[in-house]
Structure formats: structure tokens, C-alpha cells
Design a protein around this motif. Structure first.
Motif, PDB file in Angstrom:
ATOM      1  N   TRP A 259       0.853  -1.182   0.000  1.00 35.13           N
ATOM      2  CA  TRP A 259       0.000   0.000   0.000  1.00 35.13           C
ATOM      3  C   TRP A 259       0.889   1.232   0.000  1.00 35.13           C
ATOM      4  CZ3 TRP A 259      -4.502   1.660  -1.265  1.00 35.13           C
ATOM      5  CH2 TRP A 259      -4.988   2.863  -0.774  1.00 35.13           C
ATOM      6  N   LYS A 260       0.701   2.088  -1.001  1.00 34.98           N
ATOM      7  CA  LYS A 260       1.496   3.317  -1.143  1.00 34.98           C
ATOM      8  C   LYS A 260       2.989   3.017  -1.076  1.00 34.98           C
ATOM      9  CE  LYS A 260      -2.076   6.390   0.562  1.00 34.98           C
ATOM     10  NZ  LYS A 260      -2.428   7.456   1.488  1.00 34.98           N
ATOM     11  N   ASP A 261       3.389   2.021  -1.859  1.00 28.93           N
ATOM     12  CA  ASP A 261       4.786   1.602  -1.954  1.00 28.93           C
ATOM     13  C   ASP A 261       5.368   1.062  -0.647  1.00 28.93           C
ATOM     14  OD1 ASP A 261       4.923   2.290  -4.676  1.00 28.93           O
ATOM     15  OD2 ASP A 261       5.332   4.385  -4.160  1.00 28.93           O
ATOM     16  N   THR A 262       4.516   0.690   0.288  1.00 26.28           N
ATOM     17  CA  THR A 262       4.968   0.127   1.557  1.00 26.28           C
ATOM     18  C   THR A 262       4.520  -1.317   1.652  1.00 26.28           C
ATOM     19  OG1 THR A 262       4.815   2.280   2.636  1.00 26.28           O
ATOM     20  CG2 THR A 262       4.836   0.347   4.076  1.00 26.28           C
ATOM     21  N   LEU A 263       5.455  -2.203   1.949  1.00 28.92           N
ATOM     22  CA  LEU A 263       5.137  -3.615   2.138  1.00 28.92           C
ATOM     23  C   LEU A 263       4.468  -3.802   3.499  1.00 28.92           C
ATOM     24  CD1 LEU A 263       5.455  -6.617   1.170  1.00 28.92           C
ATOM     25  CD2 LEU A 263       7.477  -6.659   2.637  1.00 28.92           C
ATOM     26  N   ILE A 264       3.310  -4.456   3.499  1.00 31.04           N
ATOM     27  CA  ILE A 264       2.621  -4.806   4.735  1.00 31.04           C
ATOM     28  C   ILE A 264       2.741  -6.320   4.880  1.00 31.04           C
ATOM     29  CG2 ILE A 264       0.459  -4.733   6.011  1.00 31.04           C
ATOM     30  CD1 ILE A 264      -0.341  -2.419   4.039  1.00 31.04           C
ATOM     31  N   PRO A 265       3.531  -6.792   5.850  1.00 30.38           N
ATOM     32  CA  PRO A 265       3.755  -8.235   5.991  1.00 30.38           C
ATOM     33  C   PRO A 265       2.463  -9.008   6.247  1.00 30.38           C
ATOM     34  CG  PRO A 265       5.292  -6.980   7.353  1.00 30.38           C
ATOM     35  CD  PRO A 265       4.260  -6.014   6.853  1.00 30.38           C
ATOM     36  N   ALA A 266       2.422 -10.225   5.771  1.00 33.23           N
ATOM     37  CA  ALA A 266       1.231 -11.069   5.903  1.00 33.23           C
ATOM     38  C   ALA A 266       0.768 -11.180   7.347  1.00 33.23           C
ATOM     39  CB  ALA A 266       1.497 -12.454   5.323  1.00 33.23           C
ATOM     40  N   GLN A 267       1.681 -11.285   8.287  1.00 33.00           N
ATOM     41  CA  GLN A 267       1.262 -11.408   9.692  1.00 33.00           C
ATOM     42  C   GLN A 267       0.536 -10.157  10.161  1.00 33.00           C
ATOM     43  OE1 GLN A 267       1.548 -14.424  11.552  1.00 33.00           O
ATOM     44  NE2 GLN A 267      -0.064 -13.273  12.572  1.00 33.00           N
ATOM     45  N   THR A 268       0.972  -8.996   9.708  1.00 42.48           N
ATOM     46  CA  THR A 268       0.291  -7.749  10.054  1.00 42.48           C
ATOM     47  C   THR A 268      -1.094  -7.701   9.408  1.00 42.48           C
ATOM     48  OG1 THR A 268       2.394  -6.599  10.291  1.00 42.48           O
ATOM     49  CG2 THR A 268       0.439  -5.219   9.955  1.00 42.48           C
ATOM     50  N   VAL A 269      -1.181  -8.136   8.158  1.00 38.99           N
ATOM     51  CA  VAL A 269      -2.475  -8.195   7.474  1.00 38.99           C
ATOM     52  C   VAL A 269      -3.409  -9.138   8.236  1.00 38.99           C
ATOM     53  CG1 VAL A 269      -3.662  -8.857   5.335  1.00 38.99           C
ATOM     54  CG2 VAL A 269      -1.445  -7.671   5.223  1.00 38.99           C
TER      55      VAL A 269
END
Length: 182
Positions: free
Chosen positions: A147-157
Motif C-alpha cells: 500500500w502506497k509503496d509500503t510492504l505490509i507483511p502477511a502477519q500484520t495483514v
């Protein structure tokens, strides 16, 4: 209260070698298998949801591919309902609600994939339709998002979606607690 297990999209495209591999898919299907075994042992109803995408630009769950197969650890048995869907929401334009009404289910135990799309939309629809929902958080899997060039790790999702569903839309529990709830 009649309780049914609804397993959503535990299909091969989400596993290693598939077209849309998820993080910790093997762990999620192992927990789903535990829930399935418990429901079978107690002779409670089970519904398998299978997604087949029909859009021209679909990248996975394509018709007539190995990726749409339900994982062997949770293969449907005779007498277990399989419902095919073509959108993220397991209720949208499917026979799921009619089937659940026919078996007089009022509580659903849900597990499957992907937490941030199909699980989220299915749980919210189930709640809106008046079902009591128990969501097996450890029997769900998702993937890294950007999101907006930022990786959101699967665990956070995963944690974010479980937290957002907890309380308002579902009771989110680990599979180990399931025997006490059904």
C-alpha cells in the motif's frame, strides 16, 4: 443451535507452486483439517466453498486448472456440500444461504483463505444475514500486501483483519478452543 463448518477456498493455487501462494497456507490447512475432523466426528454439517474465477483477466482459480482443486487435507466427503462461487463473498450469487437454511444452521464456524478478502467478506455477510459466527483465526491465511509503496507483511495483514472482525462480526478463536464451543 445448529452449527455448520464453512471452509472457504482451501484450494491448490494458494499453496506452494500455485498461482497465488499465501504465507503459512500449510499451517492454516492443518488447523482447518483439525476442525473438519472434529465436525466429522460429531456428525455436524460441513460446507466446502470452491472459488472459480471467470473474469477474463483472472490470474488464479482459473477454470479447468489444478489450482481450483480443494487441498487433499480437507477433501470433501460424500454428504458434505460443495458450493462454487465466482466472487470473494461466499454468499453472493451462490446457494450458501439457502443450503444453511435447509439444514437450519444458525451458527457458522468459518476458516479458509484469504483473510483480507474472501474471509472478510464472507464473515461480514454471514453476520449481516443473522448468523452467529465463530472464526478460526489460525485456520486462515493471507499474504503480504503493498500500500502506497509500503510492504505490509502477511502477519500484520492477518492480525489486522482478525482484530477488525473480532467482537462486532465474529468471535475469533484458535482451533484448539473449538471443541469447547460446539
Amino acid at each position: 443451535m445448529n452449527t455448520a463448518l464453512v471452509l472457504v477456498d482451501l484450494q491448490m493455487d494458494y499453496f506452494a507452486g500455485g498461482r497465488n501462494e499465501l504465507v503459512q497456507a500449510d499451517s492454516a490447512v492443518a488447523r482447518a483439517q483439525e476442525a473438519l475432523s472434529l465436525f466429522r466426528e460429531k456428525q455436524l454439517p460441513v460446507v466446502h466453498i470452491q472459488c472459480i474465477l471467470l473474469e477474463e483477466n483472472a490470474e488464479f482459480f482459473l477454470p479447468d486448472t489444478d489450482g481450483i482443486r480443494i487441498h487433499e487435507r480437507v477433501q470433501p466427503q460424500s454428504g458434505e456440500k460443495v458450493i462454487v462461487k465466482h466472487t470473494p463473498d461466499s454468499f453472493f450469487r451462490t446457494e450458501l444461504q439457502q443450503h444453511l437454511e435447509s439444514i437450519q444452521a444458525s451458527r457458522l464456524v468459518i476458516g479458509g483463505m484469504m483473510s483480507h478478502i474472501c474471509i472478510d467478506s464472507t464473515v461480514r455477510s454471514a453476520n449481516r444475514l443473522g448468523y452467529e459466527v465463530v472464526l478460526l483465526g489460525d485456520a486462515c491465511a493471507t499474504k503480504d500486501l503493498v500500500w502506497k509503496d509500503t510492504l505490509i507483511p502477511a502477519q500484520t495483514v492477518q492480525d489486522t483483519f482478525m482484530a477488525s472482525l473480532q467482537g462486532t462480526f465474529a468471535q475469533v478463536v484458535d482451533t484448539g478452543r473449538l471443541n469447547d464451543l460446539i
